[in-house]
Design an enzyme around this catalytic site. Structure first.
Site, PDB file in Angstrom:
ATOM      1  N   SER A 181       0.866  -1.185   0.000  1.00 29.61           N
ATOM      2  CA  SER A 181       0.000   0.000   0.000  1.00 29.61           C
ATOM      3  C   SER A 181       0.893   1.223   0.000  1.00 29.61           C
ATOM      4  O   SER A 181       1.735   1.384   0.895  1.00 29.61           O
ATOM      5  CB  SER A 181      -0.878   0.013   1.248  1.00 29.61           C
ATOM      6  OG  SER A 181      -1.294   1.343   1.495  1.00 29.61           O
TER       7      SER A 181
ATOM      8  N   HIS B 298      -1.192  -1.418  -4.225  1.00 28.40           N
ATOM      9  CA  HIS B 298      -2.476  -1.189  -3.553  1.00 28.40           C
ATOM     10  C   HIS B 298      -2.662   0.320  -3.392  1.00 28.40           C
ATOM     11  O   HIS B 298      -1.866   0.998  -2.737  1.00 28.40           O
ATOM     12  CB  HIS B 298      -2.466  -1.903  -2.204  1.00 28.40           C
ATOM     13  CG  HIS B 298      -3.747  -1.815  -1.436  1.00 28.40           C
ATOM     14  ND1 HIS B 298      -4.800  -2.672  -1.626  1.00 28.40           N
ATOM     15  CD2 HIS B 298      -4.123  -0.970  -0.442  1.00 28.40           C
ATOM     16  CE1 HIS B 298      -5.784  -2.367  -0.792  1.00 28.40           C
ATOM     17  NE2 HIS B 298      -5.399  -1.330  -0.053  1.00 28.40           N
TER      18      HIS B 298
ATOM     19  N   ASP C 257      -4.975   3.258  -1.990  1.00 24.92           N
ATOM     20  CA  ASP C 257      -6.039   3.550  -1.027  1.00 24.92           C
ATOM     21  C   ASP C 257      -6.713   4.881  -1.361  1.00 24.92           C
ATOM     22  O   ASP C 257      -6.095   5.934  -1.265  1.00 24.92           O
ATOM     23  CB  ASP C 257      -5.456   3.603   0.387  1.00 24.92           C
ATOM     24  CG  ASP C 257      -5.094   2.216   0.890  1.00 24.92           C
ATOM     25  OD1 ASP C 257      -5.979   1.349   0.905  1.00 24.92           O
ATOM     26  OD2 ASP C 257      -3.916   2.001   1.254  1.00 24.92           O
TER      27      ASP C 257
ATOM     28  N   MET D 227      -9.498   7.540  -0.452  1.00 28.42           N
ATOM     29  CA  MET D 227     -10.307   7.972   0.709  1.00 28.42           C
ATOM     30  C   MET D 227     -10.938   9.321   0.426  1.00 28.42           C
ATOM     31  O   MET D 227     -10.278  10.205  -0.128  1.00 28.42           O
ATOM     32  CB  MET D 227      -9.425   8.062   1.949  1.00 28.42           C
ATOM     33  CG  MET D 227      -8.651   6.778   2.226  1.00 28.42           C
ATOM     34  SD  MET D 227      -7.735   6.898   3.762  1.00 28.42           S
ATOM     35  CE  MET D 227      -6.816   5.353   3.726  1.00 28.42           C
TER      36      MET D 227
ATOM     37  N   HIS E 203      -8.486   0.323  -3.784  1.00 31.63           N
ATOM     38  CA  HIS E 203      -9.329   0.101  -2.604  1.00 31.63           C
ATOM     39  C   HIS E 203     -10.112   1.385  -2.345  1.00 31.63           C
ATOM     40  O   HIS E 203      -9.574   2.366  -1.838  1.00 31.63           O
ATOM     41  CB  HIS E 203      -8.424  -0.269  -1.414  1.00 31.63           C
ATOM     42  CG  HIS E 203      -9.151  -0.425  -0.114  1.00 31.63           C
ATOM     43  ND1 HIS E 203      -8.490  -0.562   1.092  1.00 31.63           N
ATOM     44  CD2 HIS E 203     -10.476  -0.483   0.190  1.00 31.63           C
ATOM     45  CE1 HIS E 203      -9.384  -0.672   2.067  1.00 31.63           C
ATOM     46  NE2 HIS E 203     -10.586  -0.619   1.548  1.00 31.63           N
TER      47      HIS E 203
ATOM     48  N   MET F 123     -12.416   3.640  -0.407  1.00 33.56           N
ATOM     49  CA  MET F 123     -13.030   3.895   0.906  1.00 33.56           C
ATOM     50  C   MET F 123     -13.798   5.191   0.753  1.00 33.56           C
ATOM     51  O   MET F 123     -13.383   6.269   1.217  1.00 33.56           O
ATOM     52  CB  MET F 123     -11.940   4.002   1.978  1.00 33.56           C
ATOM     53  CG  MET F 123     -11.370   2.658   2.378  1.00 33.56           C
ATOM     54  SD  MET F 123      -9.724   2.783   3.128  1.00 33.56           S
ATOM     55  CE  MET F 123      -8.729   2.812   1.660  1.00 33.56           C
TER      56      MET F 123
ATOM     57  N   MET G 183     -10.837  -6.232   6.346  1.00 32.50           N
ATOM     58  CA  MET G 183     -10.040  -5.195   7.017  1.00 32.50           C
ATOM     59  C   MET G 183      -9.665  -5.680   8.417  1.00 32.50           C
ATOM     60  O   MET G 183     -10.518  -6.137   9.171  1.00 32.50           O
ATOM     61  CB  MET G 183     -10.837  -3.895   7.156  1.00 32.50           C
ATOM     62  CG  MET G 183     -11.135  -3.152   5.869  1.00 32.50           C
ATOM     63  SD  MET G 183      -9.690  -2.742   4.873  1.00 32.50           S
ATOM     64  CE  MET G 183      -8.765  -1.662   5.971  1.00 32.50           C
TER      65      MET G 183
ATOM     66  N   ASP H 284      -6.038  -6.548   5.049  1.00 32.03           N
ATOM     67  CA  ASP H 284      -5.459  -5.201   4.948  1.00 32.03           C
ATOM     68  C   ASP H 284      -5.465  -4.539   6.324  1.00 32.03           C
ATOM     69  O   ASP H 284      -6.522  -4.338   6.923  1.00 32.03           O
ATOM     70  CB  ASP H 284      -6.308  -4.397   3.953  1.00 32.03           C
ATOM     71  CG  ASP H 284      -5.794  -2.982   3.703  1.00 32.03           C
ATOM     72  OD1 ASP H 284      -4.758  -2.607   4.263  1.00 32.03           O
ATOM     73  OD2 ASP H 284      -6.451  -2.267   2.920  1.00 32.03           O
TER      74      ASP H 284
HETATM   75  C1  DX5 Z   1      -6.069   1.534   5.730  1.00 30.57           C
HETATM   76  C2  DX5 Z   1      -5.628   1.127   4.343  1.00 30.57           C
HETATM   77  C3  DX5 Z   1      -4.468   0.226   4.306  1.00 30.57           C
HETATM   78  C4  DX5 Z   1      -3.215   0.766   4.965  1.00 30.57           C
HETATM   79  C5  DX5 Z   1      -2.337  -0.366   5.347  1.00 30.57           C
HETATM   80  O1  DX5 Z   1      -7.268   2.203   5.632  1.00 30.57           O
HETATM   81  O2  DX5 Z   1      -6.697   0.475   3.659  1.00 30.57           O
HETATM   82  O3  DX5 Z   1      -4.209  -0.219   2.974  1.00 30.57           O
HETATM   83  O4  DX5 Z   1      -2.504   1.651   4.144  1.00 30.57           O
HETATM   84  O5  DX5 Z   1      -1.255   0.171   6.034  1.00 30.57           O
HETATM   85  P1  DX5 Z   1      -0.551  -0.637   7.227  1.00 30.57           P
HETATM   86  O6  DX5 Z   1       0.087  -1.858   6.612  1.00 30.57           O
HETATM   87  O7  DX5 Z   1       0.450   0.344   7.725  1.00 30.57           O
HETATM   88  O8  DX5 Z   1      -1.617  -0.984   8.222  1.00 30.57           O
HETATM   89 ZN    ZN Z   2      -6.286  -0.525   1.687  1.00 34.67          ZN
END
Ligand code: DX5
Ligand code: ZN
Length: 221
Positions: free
Chosen positions: A9, A34, A36, A38, A68, A70, A139, A177
């Site tokens: 990620s 990956h 993310d 948001m 991903h 969110m 998650m 994740d």
């Molecule tokens: C959290 C994300 C993850 C995050 C993982 O909301 O979806 O992908 O970046 O990071 P670590 O491995 O540091 O928990």
């Molecule tokens: Zn993620």
């Protein structure tokens, strides 16, 4: 069991050097990137949109980009991310009103379909549609930030998800994740996960390659 996939990620990467960071982590053995996404609504944080996915493709990233989402407003972003070069799009059923419709939108966009469950969300939410998707993501932290601690009770849900997936007659990846580290990945793999998102453990290390090598060795069950 399918061979383990490590999906770094980039949330904890140096965003001012995102292209180089992506290249470095993939050269170091990362299998998927990956991304993310948001929206400051579904989760408190705000990150990147389709332009950044396109920029990574234009930079030369050829590995699968595992998006991903969110976000509260899933459907309108599906086509944008598909056009921006996403390989798979995962979204939270908690955020959509018509799950079957959103699944079809991802499938029709040409991307692999992933569904994501927050730590406290029951598996029952996706049971009906498991045969329709390519990946289930559990998650193991509350989504929104990198660097949080793995929530142990999610191991039980991973075990139950593995059983549901094994009962299907098609391959569905089981991704986890949040809070995955060299010291706990073996336990998560033993519970049944085959695809691992890892952020801070890789990006806070001196050698991405050494960490990814250790993660893969420990995840091979
Ligand atoms: C959290 C994300 C993850 C995050 C993982 O909301 O979806 O992908 O970046 O990071 P670590 O491995 O540091 O928990
Ligand atoms: Zn993620």
């Amino acid at each position: 069991m399918q061979p383990p996939i490590i999906a770094p990620s980039v949330l904890n990467a140096d965003f001012a050097r995102l292209g180089q960071e992506a290249e470095a982590v993939l050269d170091a053995g990362g299998d998927w990137l990956h991304l993310d996404v948001m929206d400051h609504q579904f989760v408190p944080n705000l990150t990147v949109g389709p332009m950044v996915c396109r920029a990574l493709r234009n930079y030369g990233v050829s590995a699968p980009i595992d998006v991903h989402l969110m976000v509260e407003s899933v459907d309108p972003l599906i086509e944008s991310f598909a056009k921006a070069g996403a390989s798979g799009i995962s979204f939270h059923p908690e955020a959509v009103r018509h799950l079957d419709r959103s699944i079809n939108l991802v499938r029709e966009s040409g991307c692999k379909v992933g569904l994501v469950l927050n730590p406290a969300t029951p598996l029952a939410l996706v049971e009906e549609v498991l045969p329709e998707i390519d990946m289930l993501l559990i998650m193991s932290v509350n989504p929104g930030f990198g660097g949080q601690a793995f929530i142990p009770y999610t191991l039980n849900k991973i075990e139950r998800a593995r059983k549901l997936i094994d009962a299907l007659d098609r391959p569905v990846r089981l991704q986890v994740d949040g809070g995955i580290k060299v010291h706990n990945i073996a336990q998560v793999a033993a519970a049944g996960a085959d695809t691992f998102v890892v952020g801070s453990e890789i990006f806070s290390s001196e050698s991405y390659g050494d960490v990814i090598k250790q993660l893969k060795a420990s995840a091979t069950v």
